[in-house]
Each structure stands twice: as C-alpha cells, then as structure tokens.
Design an enzyme around this catalytic site. Structure first.
Site, mmCIF file in Angstrom:
data_model
loop_
_atom_site.group_PDB
_atom_site.id
_atom_site.type_symbol
_atom_site.label_atom_id
_atom_site.label_comp_id
_atom_site.label_asym_id
_atom_site.label_seq_id
_atom_site.Cartn_x
_atom_site.Cartn_y
_atom_site.Cartn_z
ATOM 1 N N ASN A 119 0.805 -1.236 0.000
ATOM 2 C CA ASN A 119 0.000 0.000 0.000
ATOM 3 C C ASN A 119 0.832 1.278 0.000
ATOM 4 O O ASN A 119 0.601 2.192 0.780
ATOM 5 C CB ASN A 119 -0.945 0.005 1.212
ATOM 6 N N ASP B 86 0.138 -5.505 12.473
ATOM 7 C CA ASP B 86 -0.551 -4.710 11.448
ATOM 8 C C ASP B 86 -0.054 -3.264 11.490
ATOM 9 O O ASP B 86 -0.820 -2.307 11.413
ATOM 10 C CB ASP B 86 -2.070 -4.774 11.613
#
Length: 417
Positions: free
Chosen positions: A97, A307
């Site tokens: 990303n 994460d």
C-alpha cells in the site's frame, strides 16, 4: 566477521534440543557453532549479556506497512527495518500500500533493493489486483519470480467474487498464496466503529460484524470450489472464528491472523473519541476480545500481527470520522501481547507463521543459521512516546501496560541490540 557470544540465555524453541535450558551460544560467520552451559569468550568477540535474557527463533510479522515509495514522510524502508529489528522482528512481510501500489515486478525489485544489507529481512506482498482497485489481476507470476511471497490488496476486500475465484485458481500453477481482507463494503457503508451499544452511545456510525463474516463465508465457499491456499488477515469477530474452524475441519487450506490491538483493546477505549484507536477492522466488544484470545490459544488463529501502519499527523489527528484507519505496532507488539497471553503462546504465534508464507524456520541448534530474537519476558512497564522508534507516532498503545521487552535480534550476520 566478528564472533558473537550470547551469555546465559534461556532458549525458548520447542524445535530445539536446548528448549528451556540456560546456555551460552556462540555465533561465527552467521552460523551457530556452539551451544553449551559455559563457553570461553573468543578473542575479539562481541558479548551479549542482558538481564533475564531469553532467546527464541526470529519473530516474523505478516503485515507491515512502511510508506516508501511515495509516503516517505510516514516511514522509510531503512528506518522501518531498524524499528523492526529493535522490536525483535528478524523478518517482516511488507504490504503493497505505497504509492505507486506494489503491483508489478519492478516495484517488487525496488523495495527488495531498498531493504538490502539490513538485519531484518523484508519479504514483499504483491498487490492482488492492479493498483489494488479490485478490477483486474496484477502480474502475479512475474511478482512471484521477482520475490513476492503472497498477493493481497491491503485492507481492501475483493468485492467481485469472480476476480477472487480466478485469483485462487491462477496462483495454484506456482503454489501462490492469496491474502483476502474481509469486508462487504455495502454492509460497512459509512460505518467507522463496531456496531453495538458503544457505537450507539458514542453517536458514531457502526460497522456490523456481518460485513466481515459474510465476506469470509463467501471466500471460503470459493476456496472449497477452487482449491488453493487462502490467508485471511486480521479477523475480528466470533462468527469469523467459527467459520474458519469449520473450514479447517473440512480440510481447506486456510489460515488466518489477528492483530495485537484486537487481542489487547476493546471498543470501550473509544469513549474519548481518540482517533489513535480508529483501526480496520474496528475494535470489538470485550466478549469478542476474549473469544479471539481463546482462538489463538486453541490454534484456530494461526498467527498474530502488529498490522503496523504508520500514518502522518495530517491524516490521523482529525475528527474520528475523518481520520484514516491504522496504528503503528512493531515497538509495542511483544510487551502488549505478554500482558494477555502465556509467553510460550506469544513466541509460537510470532514465529510459526513463516511456514504459512513458505519461509524457512531456523531452529536454535549447532550448525543452524543464526536467526535469533533476544528479549526479557518479565520487565513490566508502560508504553510511552519514548518507546516509539517509528517516524510516525500514531500508536494505539500509548499509556498501556507492558510486560516484557524486546532487546533486539541477530540475523543476516548482523547484531542489533
């Protein structure tokens, strides 16, 4: 290469014949050459001596975002890997990303080149679809050949069932792994927190657990139809646990992860409208947090991820509705996990995920490659701004109690302590 001598370290590695023993470990040229009760210090050796020193196989984080290329203001690959090393991680899987999205072999090669000569090894995840827009499959085979270990669109669920089906079929030709974030966007709508009593009390739009569960059910049906391997990241509901447990019982090749923050925090912390706690999927209620812990312990959940998602202040310090989802988590991962799970479970869930991604596990034995994490399991404290090593400061763990601390790693012939 200078020899390294680790003094009086307790080994935690169920695959090692030295498990639970306190020993000295000698490393020469990146290889463990001796393990014994006491080893004479070699000439010119670097000696590692720490209070309550424990050592395990190197930890692996299956979901890390850095920003580079494109968002270097959030985090660079070089600094991000230093943060990972000091936090105890010898290996990380990098999410695609960035901007541009890592969706072809040249971008895979770019991030691998940026990660050269670091103590922590970076393995890239290639985007599943071009530009992660869910429309057309990216160049999966080329990316695999360039070094991608799996394919997924970070925090974006594939809404088109046919694209999901084709992806699962296509990657089987080269034993690829599909990562599928789970969210039905039409059910999520404009929701920003877990739908329930807390969302009603706070006056914030809720995201029903059904949006995650429906998507997981669909993807498991597709997996049963296509075969192949599926990894479902960051699950966060009780029904999701049940669906995955049933799929595993059927013999489907499915694995899943949960985040540290979903195991440690619940939606009650949102009462101050602090956007540091805005994450995707959203924090759930206390009963769900406990169910997720149980699923970690019983093995339904295969691994735990930080994460880690660095975000700049312009995108995070906003009204709750407007802020981006995400928290950094590498620095706080071990200390936070050890407050809610037994030590041996924490170590198992931070090391065993390598097999899901086809990476070698280097056990702690003589003649093995030295890939080690150093830590103390008992040091108690509080996570503060001084503990943040990332360029971005968006941590959901500020002010949280910690138990244990990572000292560093030895990996790729390099000691970071």
């Amino acid at each position: 290469m200078t020899p390294v001598l680790i003094k009086q370290a307790t080994i935690l590695d169920k695959n090692s014949s030295f498990h639970n023993q306190t020993v000295d470990i000698k490393i020469e040229n990146g290889i463990i050459t001796e393990i014994a009760k006491e080893i004479a210090t070699p000439e010119n050796a670097t000696v590692v001596e720490k209070e309550n020193l424990h050592v395990s196989q190197g930890w692996f984080d299956s979901s890390v975002s850095f920003g580079e290329p494109g968002y270097e203001d959030r985090e660079t690959i070089a600094n991000g890997l230093q943060v990972a090393a000091k936090s105890g991680f010898t290996t990380i899987a990098l999410q695609p990303n960035s901007t541009p999205i890592i969706d072809n072999q040249s971008y895979i090669k770019f991030v691998l080149d940026k990660a050269k000569d670091q103590a922590t090894t970076l393995f890239p995840i290639g985007a599943l679809t071009k530009n992660s827009d869910g429309q057309d499959l990216a160049e999966l085979f080329d990316m695999k050949n360039a070094g991608a270990i799996a394919f997924g669109d970070y925090n974006k669920a594939i809404q088109d069932a046919n694209i999901q089906k084709i992806a699962l079929q296509y990657v089987q030709d080269f034993d690829g792994l599909v990562i599928s974030y789970s969210q039905d966007n039409s059910l999520k709508g404009k929701g920003v927190v877990n739908e329930g009593i807390a969302s009603t009390r706070l006056g914030l739009k809720g995201i029903p657990t059904l949006s995650e569960e429906l998507h997981i059910a669909r993807n498991l049906f597709l997996l049963e139809y296509t075969g192949g391997k599926l990894h479902i990241p960051t699950i966060s509901t009780q029904k999701a646990i049940q669906l995955i447990k049933e799929a595993k019982a059927k013999g489907l090749q499915v694995t899943c992860s949960v985040t540290v923050h979903h195991l440690v925090l619940n939606e009650e912390i949102l009462s101050g409208f602090d956007s540091r706690y805005k994450v995707a999927p959203p924090l759930r209620d206390e009963a769900t947090r406990k169910a997720l812990l149980e699923a970690v312990i019983d093995g339904t959940i295969d691994c735990i991820t930080s994460d880690h998602n660095p975000l700049d202040i312009e995108h995070k310090k906003l009204e709750f509705d407007m802020a981006k989802d995400g928290t950094i988590g590498l620095e706080s991962a071990f200390g936070a996990l050890a407050t809610v799970l037994p030590l041996e479970i924490v170590i198992e869930k931070l090391t065993s995920a390598k097999t899901i991604f086809g990476l070698p596990q280097n056990k702690i034995e003589v003649n093995s490659t030295a890939e080690l994490t150093f830590f103390s399991p008992k040091t108690e404290g509080t996570f503060t701004k001084e503990n943040i090593l990332s360029k971005s400061k968006n941590s959901a763990f500020l002010g949280q109690k910690t138990k244990g601390k990572a000292y560093g790693i030895f990996n790729n012939g390099k000691l970071v302590i």
